[in-house]
Design a protein around this motif. Structure first.
Motif, short mmCIF file in Angstrom:
data_model
loop_
_atom_site.label_atom_id
_atom_site.label_comp_id
_atom_site.label_asym_id
_atom_site.label_seq_id
_atom_site.Cartn_x
_atom_site.Cartn_y
_atom_site.Cartn_z
N UNK A 95 87.85 18.95 -59.07
CA UNK A 95 86.52 18.39 -59.39
C UNK A 95 86.52 17.81 -60.80
N UNK A 96 87.14 18.53 -61.74
CA UNK A 96 87.16 18.07 -63.13
C UNK A 96 88.01 16.82 -63.30
N UNK A 97 89.13 16.76 -62.60
CA UNK A 97 90.00 15.58 -62.66
C UNK A 97 89.27 14.36 -62.12
N UNK A 249 96.03 12.45 -56.46
CA UNK A 249 94.64 12.22 -56.07
C UNK A 249 94.20 10.78 -56.31
N UNK A 250 94.97 10.04 -57.07
CA UNK A 250 94.58 8.67 -57.40
C UNK A 250 93.82 8.56 -58.70
N UNK A 251 93.92 9.63 -59.54
CA UNK A 251 93.24 9.64 -60.84
C UNK A 251 94.24 10.02 -61.94
N UNK A 252 95.31 9.26 -62.09
CA UNK A 252 96.33 9.62 -63.09
C UNK A 252 95.77 9.56 -64.51
N UNK A 253 96.28 10.43 -65.36
CA UNK A 253 95.87 10.43 -66.76
C UNK A 253 96.58 9.31 -67.51
N UNK A 254 95.85 8.58 -68.30
CA UNK A 254 96.44 7.52 -69.11
C UNK A 254 97.11 8.15 -70.32
N UNK A 255 97.98 7.39 -70.97
CA UNK A 255 98.64 7.88 -72.18
C UNK A 255 97.61 8.17 -73.27
N UNK A 259 97.01 11.72 -75.07
CA UNK A 259 97.04 11.81 -76.53
C UNK A 259 95.78 12.46 -77.09
N UNK A 260 94.67 12.28 -76.39
CA UNK A 260 93.40 12.87 -76.83
C UNK A 260 93.28 14.34 -76.44
N UNK A 261 94.28 14.83 -75.69
CA UNK A 261 94.25 16.25 -75.28
C UNK A 261 93.33 16.53 -74.11
N UNK A 262 93.01 15.49 -73.31
CA UNK A 262 92.06 15.66 -72.21
C UNK A 262 92.59 16.63 -71.16
N UNK A 263 93.89 16.57 -70.87
CA UNK A 263 94.45 17.46 -69.85
C UNK A 263 94.28 18.91 -70.28
#
Length: 340
Positions: A95-97, A249-255, A259-263
């Motif tokens: 859900x968060x992703x 899921x089709x929502x890959x994290x961008x670089x 870098x912002x520590x979102x993961x």
């Protein structure tokens, strides 16, 4: 007047109600012919439908409803799990992703709602008599969840291109977690009796080995559509697995997001300790099928290998031998720890 619109509406409504009653009678007739076995509960029976066990006739009706009515869209994502395999954790992560651009972490829905309220069980809609929303009115994609076996999935799901994420877990921990979950209701049979039933394949949505094998084989045949995850792997290397999950899921994290520590923010928000300590998950109740249970029952330990505190060496060996026999030649194995 006989031909008035009002009369036509009444006739239509009556016809619809008659059809619902006929359908309900038909389901009950089918359920009355199903094989039954003693449940893990002190009183009650389990029903076998399409090769898998359900805790009540109402649960079977929920599966029947889903098979008839649920039609996933190509962009939707379906989380599937055997009970007590990390469902709550995966719901919060997925859900968060999926919604990370919609909500700020300071006002995130997970802070005020249970993961099970944000991503409800599909088959429970019918069992709890909750009207299912029209998919055409919902934004795309949507995240749904079910416990049912691969061979019982609705044909429109199989025919679509929707992505399926499957999470499983070491069967010894699954058994112990299931037993402890039911024990919170004070309605469970003695551990030894429940263990015998589990080893015979008689558990909610069981047999366990048939459930996991169905999705394991499907994931090998269609890896682009089905992601097969193990709870132990997600615990051992959460960062890698969360990135893998987002990409699938089709929502890959961008670089930039990395870098912002979102993961790491998502991992912290969805961590077992954080979720367990939120007021929303410590108070109040939520319906599980036709039973209401405290939200805190979904946050017991979340550990790998807790079975060692509950099972004898003989019990553990018996499950290991059963799994070796049932999974032989499949390539699927389970670890007792996060280290291997």
């Amino acid at each position: 007047m006989a031909g008035s619109p009002e009369n036509a509406m009444v006739l239509s409504s009556t016809a619809d109600e008659d059809e619902k009653q006929r359908e309900s009678r038909s389901k009950r007739e089918i359920i009355s012919t199903l094989p039954t076995e003693k449940a893990w509960k002190i009183q009650g029976l389990m029903y076998q439908y399409q090769g898998f066990w359900y805790y009540s006739g109402g649960a079977v009706e929920g599966v029947m409803w889903m098979q008839k009515c649920f039609k996933a869209r190509n962009e939707d994502v379906l989380l599937v799990s055997f009970p007590k395999c990390g469902t709550t954790w995966l719901k919060s992560l997925m859900f968060s992703i999926m919604n990370r651009t919609r909500y700020d972490f300071s006002a995130h829905p997970l802070l005020t709602s249970s993961p099970h309220e944000l991503v409800p069980f599909l088959e429970f809609y019918a069992e709890q008599n909750i009207p299912f929303p029209d998919l055409d009115t919902l934004s795309s994609p949507q995240l749904f969840h079910t416990h049912i076996a691969f061979t019982s999935l609705p044909q429109p799901v199989i025919d679509s291109q929707c992505r399926i994420v499957y999470i499983c877990r070491n069967p010894k921990d699954v058994f112990v977690s299931s037993f402890c979950f039911l024990s919170r209701w004070n309605i469970v049979v003695p551990l030894e009796e429940a263990f015998e039933l589990f080893c015979k394949g008689i558990s909610v949505y069981g047999p366990f080995w048939d459930h996991v094998l169905g999705y394991w084989k499907a994931s090998l045949a269609s890896p682009q559509r089905i992601l097969f995850l193990k709870y132990e792997d997600v615990k051992r290397d959460s960062l890698c697995q969360v990135k893998r999950l987002a990409e699938f899921m089709g929502f890959p994290f961008s670089s930039e997001e990395e870098g912002q520590g979102l993961i790491h923010e998502i991992m912290e928000l969805c961590s077992f300790e954080n979720l367990r300590n939120l007021k929303v998950n410590k108070t109040g109740a939520i319906s599980v099928g036709n039973v209401s249970t405290g939200k805190d029952t979904f946050f017991r330990k979340g550990e790998v290998g807790d079975w060692k505190n509950h099972l004898t060496a003989e019990m553990a060996d018996r499950i290991d031998r059963i799994m070796e026999e049932k999974l032989k030649g499949s390539g699927l194995t389970f670890s007792d720890s996060c280290d291997s």
